[in-house]
Write a protein that holds these residues in place. Structure first.
Motif, PDB file in Angstrom:
ATOM      1  N   LEU B 225       3.362  -0.067 -16.722  1.00 60.52           N
ATOM      2  CA  LEU B 225       4.442  -0.803 -16.674  1.00 60.52           C
ATOM      3  C   LEU B 225       5.617   0.036 -16.690  1.00 60.52           C
ATOM      4  O   LEU B 225       5.584   1.388 -16.761  1.00 60.52           O
ATOM      5  N   GLY B 226       6.713  -0.808 -16.188  1.00 61.75           N
ATOM      6  CA  GLY B 226       8.196   0.166 -16.009  1.00 61.75           C
ATOM      7  C   GLY B 226       8.006   1.031 -15.043  1.00 61.75           C
ATOM      8  O   GLY B 226       7.271   1.296 -13.892  1.00 61.75           O
ATOM      9  N   ARG B 227       8.521   2.210 -15.270  1.00 57.17           N
ATOM     10  CA  ARG B 227       8.676   3.392 -14.296  1.00 57.17           C
ATOM     11  C   ARG B 227       7.101   3.990 -14.100  1.00 57.17           C
ATOM     12  O   ARG B 227       7.082   4.492 -13.149  1.00 57.17           O
ATOM     13  N   MET B 228       6.211   3.801 -14.935  1.00 55.80           N
ATOM     14  CA  MET B 228       4.970   4.610 -15.016  1.00 55.80           C
ATOM     15  C   MET B 228       4.090   3.562 -13.851  1.00 55.80           C
ATOM     16  O   MET B 228       3.152   4.303 -13.318  1.00 55.80           O
ATOM     17  N   VAL B 229       4.785   2.313 -13.239  1.00 56.27           N
ATOM     18  CA  VAL B 229       4.234   1.634 -12.149  1.00 56.27           C
ATOM     19  C   VAL B 229       4.171   2.584 -10.982  1.00 56.27           C
ATOM     20  O   VAL B 229       3.355   2.627 -10.286  1.00 56.27           O
ATOM     21  N   HIS B 230       5.228   3.094 -10.766  1.00 54.51           N
ATOM     22  CA  HIS B 230       5.406   4.020  -9.703  1.00 54.51           C
ATOM     23  C   HIS B 230       4.875   5.486  -9.579  1.00 54.51           C
ATOM     24  O   HIS B 230       4.372   5.625  -8.735  1.00 54.51           O
ATOM     25  N   PHE B 231       4.677   6.229 -10.731  1.00 52.64           N
ATOM     26  CA  PHE B 231       3.912   7.134 -10.989  1.00 52.64           C
ATOM     27  C   PHE B 231       2.356   6.941 -10.799  1.00 52.64           C
ATOM     28  O   PHE B 231       1.677   7.553  -9.857  1.00 52.64           O
ATOM     29  N   SER B 232       1.899   5.594 -11.143  1.00 54.45           N
ATOM     30  CA  SER B 232       0.588   5.309 -11.119  1.00 54.45           C
ATOM     31  C   SER B 232       0.367   4.999  -9.388  1.00 54.45           C
ATOM     32  O   SER B 232      -0.733   5.266  -8.997  1.00 54.45           O
ATOM     33  N   LEU B 233       1.252   4.283  -8.939  1.00 52.23           N
ATOM     34  CA  LEU B 233       1.100   4.123  -7.393  1.00 52.23           C
ATOM     35  C   LEU B 233       1.234   5.380  -6.687  1.00 52.23           C
ATOM     36  O   LEU B 233       0.314   5.314  -5.620  1.00 52.23           O
ATOM     37  N   GLU B 234       2.062   6.297  -6.927  1.00 46.06           N
ATOM     38  CA  GLU B 234       1.844   7.525  -6.389  1.00 46.06           C
ATOM     39  C   GLU B 234       0.549   8.268  -6.453  1.00 46.06           C
ATOM     40  O   GLU B 234      -0.016   8.853  -5.464  1.00 46.06           O
ATOM     41  N   ALA B 235       0.221   8.082  -7.820  1.00 47.44           N
ATOM     42  CA  ALA B 235      -1.514   8.964  -8.064  1.00 47.44           C
ATOM     43  C   ALA B 235      -2.461   8.027  -7.248  1.00 47.44           C
ATOM     44  O   ALA B 235      -3.138   8.930  -6.586  1.00 47.44           O
ATOM     45  N   ALA B 236      -2.435   7.027  -7.079  1.00 48.93           N
ATOM     46  CA  ALA B 236      -3.359   6.254  -6.105  1.00 48.93           C
ATOM     47  C   ALA B 236      -3.310   6.358  -5.058  1.00 48.93           C
ATOM     48  O   ALA B 236      -4.423   6.606  -4.340  1.00 48.93           O
ATOM     49  N   GLU B 237      -2.035   6.782  -4.327  1.00 50.43           N
ATOM     50  CA  GLU B 237      -1.898   7.155  -2.818  1.00 50.43           C
ATOM     51  C   GLU B 237      -2.662   8.584  -2.659  1.00 50.43           C
ATOM     52  O   GLU B 237      -3.289   8.724  -1.602  1.00 50.43           O
ATOM     53  N   LYS B 238      -2.475   9.300  -3.708  1.00 53.22           N
ATOM     54  CA  LYS B 238      -2.904  10.851  -3.442  1.00 53.22           C
ATOM     55  C   LYS B 238      -4.646  10.628  -3.635  1.00 53.22           C
ATOM     56  O   LYS B 238      -5.315  11.465  -2.960  1.00 53.22           O
TER      57      LYS B 238
END
Lengths: 324, 339
Positions: B225-238
């Motif tokens: 949720l929140g800002r961690m959505v973007h961290f998680s999406l970035e991790a997923a891309e990696k």
């Protein structure tokens, strides 16, 4: 005017000048991007913190506000660990954990700047209760802003301090704005000190740009507290030179108001008065100017050269005294 | 619907503006929400208002005036409580409580009053109010201005809690929150305010209680949720490079909670990580792990795992705060450890 000895005058000028120099330097460092987070500067309000703290010792306590650097310096906290704290360095007054808004030094009786408006009132009642219970003669001064005057905690604290006759002095630093919201809008009272009547304690409003006026009012209130006669409320009317925090363009100030403030600079008025009356000399003033400039430069150097905290070592320490 | 690029904070501003135009009972109050603008002493200065501490409510006072955009004293108990009272008698207030940390000052009005009036009165009252408040670390704002306290409110029956992660979601969810007849706390991550995204010009609503699959994948589910959505999406891309496809579920609402979307994803991927910026005890993260353990146990091929901040307050120093917050690297490493 009560007699103030020369030593005290020299001390007062040094502390006020040190606060101003420190804050101006912090403003510059913040603009350079060297200081993280929020900084709320005290420049313009020096006569209040220094005028009141003139009557305190290291054993007395103060509670402070988000605008706490000036209170720290007046209470004798070393500017080097203060500056290091603002940088977030390991050598900071709070090991880099607190920053500007939580800067503290309990050994000096400074119970912390505070991120929560009005939080200091109840805390001050607590240290007042300690002194009363243990029978010490320690006094606590609670500094709070005009914004905090509208917080329920401040009303509750002043009432509590009065019914328990606690050795607490409530000092309202009315700089005219609760963030951007002018005092004339947010406050229904004509004088914040009028509220003292409702708490059955003495109340006074003084010019917070006049060191001597603050000094005299604080002397009476602190003596009363020390003698166990209960709390007082002093409202000091002043201004701040900088915005609510650095980065605030102060669009809610009119130009006329800014000019009016510059014309009643508390340090300039102090200087004028002591020079005119021959209480201090030009040389003494110049000596202090040079000394405080050096202290602040050394503080910056100390902060710059200090190491960063090591997360693995300190991230989860200091949360509890003990935790299995 | 025509769209254009808008910031997260612009999207929130627009949701309020459109709802205030649509419904005259919607008012906004909070500290400095109008700022210095339009007060008598500023006449002739022609200066803009502060519009909230980070400018989210900018210019609303210019359109709606001080009768509907009210600066408040720093008196959180009284204005949050006034919002509860006004909501239960016919207005639809939006109260801005600058930082979530400041709930400490006014908690009674929220959880003993606003949350419970309807139940205690046997359903004869409703409290259609929104409290907008800032959450999150990353600003070096230290322990009293950086918390992510949404789980505390999710614990309380009678309150709805919403945490948007994109400008599109922020606008649609805030409109839904304002139209909702229950008290809703709307948590805005301060680091996201500048984030840009495509946002429709018209008014629209994203229903509360509906999670959003922000990225599809079959190998592991990240609920966040929140800002961690973007961290998680970035991790997923990696992780794509390693042939790992992570599904990222954005909760959007914590209460009501879209259990079906979470469980469907876990049943599909067989692995769950909850990424949450908040502290790890008694939290939305533990709640979702419990949900998966209780209702998708047979599907799990690895222990449900959490990536969170430690059990400590938010530190000030940049090096400490960076280590404190969950990072993309930690998320990547945790995913790898579960495969």
């Amino acid at each position: 005017m009560a007699e103030i000895n020369k030593e005290k005058l020299l001390w007062a000028y040094e502390r006020m000048k040190l606060i101003r120099t420190f804050e101006d330097r912090v403003a510059g460092l913040f603009a350079e991007g060297k200081l993280p987070g929020f900084v709320h500067l005290y420049a313009g309000e020096e006569a209040i913190g220094v005028g009141v703290i003139s009557h305190l010792t290291d054993k007395d306590y103060i509670t402070s506000t988000h605008r706490g650097h000036g209170h720290c310096i007046a209470k004798g906290v070393d500017v080097s660990p203060m500056m290091a704290e603002l940088y977030g360095k390991a050598t900071g007054a709070c090991k880099g954990k607190g920053g500007s808004m939580h800067i503290a030094d309990v050994d000096k009786g400074m119970l912390g700047a505070n991120g929560i408006v009005g939080a200091g009132g109840p805390l001050a009642c607590g240290s007042g209760l300690m002194a009363k219970t243990l029978g010490t003669d320690q006094v606590t001064v609670c500094f709070f802003g005009d914004g905090a005057a509208e917080q329920g905690t401040m009303h509750e604290a002043m009432n509590l301090a009065s019914i328990w006759k606690l050795p607490v002095v409530f000092v309202c630093e009315n700089n005219g704005y609760a963030e951007t919201t002018p005092w004339g809008y947010h406050c229904a009272a004509k004088d914040i000190s009028d509220r003292a009547v409702a708490y059955d304690m003495p109340g006074a409003t003084v010019d917070g740009t006049d060191f001597f006026a603050v000094y005299e009012a604080a002397e009476v209130a602190i003596e009363r507290a020390r003698k166990g006669e209960g709390p007082s409320l002093i409202e000091c009317r002043g201004f701040r030179y900088y915005g609510h925090f650095e980065g605030d363009a102060m669009l809610y100030f009119t130009e006329e108001e800014k000019a009016r403030n510059r014309a009643r600079d508390p340090i300039e008025s102090f200087k004028k008065r002591v020079l005119e009356r021959g209480l201090l000399s030009e040389e003494e003033i110049a000596g202090i100017d040079a000394k405080t400039a050096k202290m602040v430069e050394e503080a910056v150097e100390f902060a710059e050269e200090s190491p960063w905290p090591v997360p693995e070592d300190v991230l989860t320490t200091d949360v509890y005294v003990s935790y299995p | 619907m025509a769209t254009r690029t808008l910031t997260f904070s612009g999207a929130i501003n627009e949701a309020m503006r459109l709802e205030m135009r649509r419904d005259p009972t919607v008012i906004l109050m909070g500290e400095d929400v109008a700022g210095g603008a339009t007060l008598p002493h500023m006449e002739g200065e022609g200066k803009e208002a502060w519009g909230g501490v980070l400018g989210v409510t900018k210019d609303l006072v210019t359109e709606f005036g001080r009768d509907r955009v009210l600066d408040t004293p720093i008196s959180e108990s009284s204005f949050i409580g006034a919002a509860v009272g006004a909501a239960s008698t016919g207005l639809r207030p939006i109260a801005e409580l600058m930082f979530v940390d400041f709930f400490g000052v006014c908690f009674d009005q929220v959880f003993n009053q606003g949350a419970k009036l309807r139940y205690m009165f046997g359903g004869k009252a409703q409290v259609p109010m929104v409290i907008r408040t800032m959450i999150g670390g990353g600003f070096r704002a230290a322990a009293q201005h950086s918390q992510s306290l949404y789980s505390i409110f999710t614990h309380i029956p009678g309150i709805k809690s919403v945490v948007p992660s994109t400008p599109y979601d922020a606008k649609g969810l805030l409109s839904a929150a304002i139209q909702d007849n229950d008290p809703v706390i709307f948590f805005e991550h301060k680091v996201l305010y500048g984030m840009e995204g495509e946002v429709p010009e018209d008014n629209y609503v994203i229903p509360l209680g509906v999670a959003d699959v922000k990225r599809e994948g079959n190998d592991l589910t990240i609920v966040t949720l929140g800002r961690m959505v973007h961290f998680s999406l970035e991790a997923a891309e990696k992780l794509t490079g390693d042939g790992v496809e992570v599904e990222v579920v954005d909760l959007r609402s914590l209460s009501p909670l879209d259990e079906e979307t979470i469980l469907a994803s876990v049943r599909k991927t067989h692995r769950l990580i909850v990424v949450d910026e908040a502290n790890p005890r008694c939290s939305i993260a533990t709640d979702i792990v419990a949900l998966a353990a209780g209702q998708a146990f047979d599907y799990l091929d690895a222990p449900p795992t959490m990536v969170t901040a430690p059990h400590a307050p938010v530190p000030f120093s940049p090096v400490l705060e960076d280590a404190y917050l969950p990072s993309v690297d930690t998320i990547v490493a945790t995913v790898q450890s579960l495969l």
